[in-house]
Design an enzyme around this catalytic site. Sequence first.
Site, PDB file in Angstrom:
ATOM      1  N   GLU A  74       0.844  -1.200   0.000  1.00  0.00           N
ATOM      2  CA  GLU A  74       0.000   0.000   0.000  1.00  0.00           C
ATOM      3  C   GLU A  74       0.880   1.252   0.000  1.00  0.00           C
ATOM      4  O   GLU A  74       1.881   1.326   0.728  1.00  0.00           O
ATOM      5  CB  GLU A  74      -0.901  -0.006   1.238  1.00  0.00           C
ATOM      6  N   LYS A 132      -8.651   3.811  -2.740  1.00  0.00           N
ATOM      7  CA  LYS A 132      -9.198   3.229  -1.514  1.00  0.00           C
ATOM      8  C   LYS A 132     -10.543   3.871  -1.219  1.00  0.00           C
ATOM      9  O   LYS A 132     -10.675   5.100  -1.189  1.00  0.00           O
ATOM     10  CB  LYS A 132      -8.226   3.450  -0.354  1.00  0.00           C
ATOM     11  N   CYS A 139      -5.293  -2.688   2.584  1.00  0.00           N
ATOM     12  CA  CYS A 139      -5.306  -2.703   4.034  1.00  0.00           C
ATOM     13  C   CYS A 139      -6.679  -3.051   4.606  1.00  0.00           C
ATOM     14  O   CYS A 139      -7.225  -4.105   4.320  1.00  0.00           O
ATOM     15  CB  CYS A 139      -4.804  -1.343   4.526  1.00  0.00           C
TER      16      CYS A 139
END
Length: 345
Positions: free
Chosen positions: A48, A130, A164
Amino acid sequence: MTDYTKTFRAAAVQAEPVWNNLRGGIDKTIALATEAAKNGAEIIAFPETWIPGYPWFLWLDSVAWQSQFVVPYAQNSLEVGSAEFTRLEDAARSLGIAIALGYSERDHGSLYMGQAHIDKDGTTRITRRKLKPTHVERAHFGEGDGSDVVVVDSELGRVGSLCCWEHIQPLTKYAMFSQDEQLHVAAWPSFSIFEGAVHALGPEVNTAAAQQYAVEGQVFVLSPCGIIGEAAQALFANSEQKRQFLSLGGGHARIYGPDGRSLATPLAQTEEGILYADIDYGAILAAKNAADPVGHYSRPDVFTLQFERARNHKVSPRPAVTAPSLLPDAALAEEAAASSDVELL
């Protein structure tokens, strides 16, 4: 039609980013991709916000203290379609390896937690953001939208990516599973912060989330992970307390099969390297025979998911106002039929 006969070798990175250095980060990305390609991998997955590194300053001190990092971080974030991004596409093409990249995306001055899948031919199949940055990340990054929850066709089959803690969002996962995903990239920053404290950010939770994703979705999961090295501590940790919070290591890269098995031997937490595993999509069919939560093991009469996939446009042009037509009614009807997707019977 989804191909379940494909086999190939995949790689997941465990390494420290080149902090706040866009050019250096791209150089290291290409170097690792070169190494993986030489070892027979057809795809390599990165952590990430690998470029320019995860913004650990967000977790360590006040907003006033954090402000010293904001501009350098934005300056070294990656713009999709830029010359730097093209370097990565060119590298994928020349090396013959797909690159699944995590990066901070800069767009009109705003930042987003981005992921991209660049195919072996250098074609970018996915750029996504995200959907919901986690905790203090929301002070630094914008949000994605439904168009970022996406699985696409690639040279390696049906591929998708999440960052994540998107992996603990049940509805997001189900939306991904519903798109016939075969290969998933679960990208993580590192798991060293606040080590030993009572919190939910540790390796036990995060490795379990990636493994559970593989089991629930019957997919292969590449789970790359960053690490904290001395360079990170020198940049972010200007006190002993910060060095204790942001401890060295935190690398927990993994590769999981659709039955949840670990397919690669983990590296030490402080060790940089690449994990490899051989992928055989036939194993997905064996796993789905037992339980397919979006197929024979679902109950759509009891549970359904509403999924808005459209991209949210921040600026929408007003429809053009046209002068009244002077065509006769019959000509108007023919004109409407010609411009419509609906067949007139």
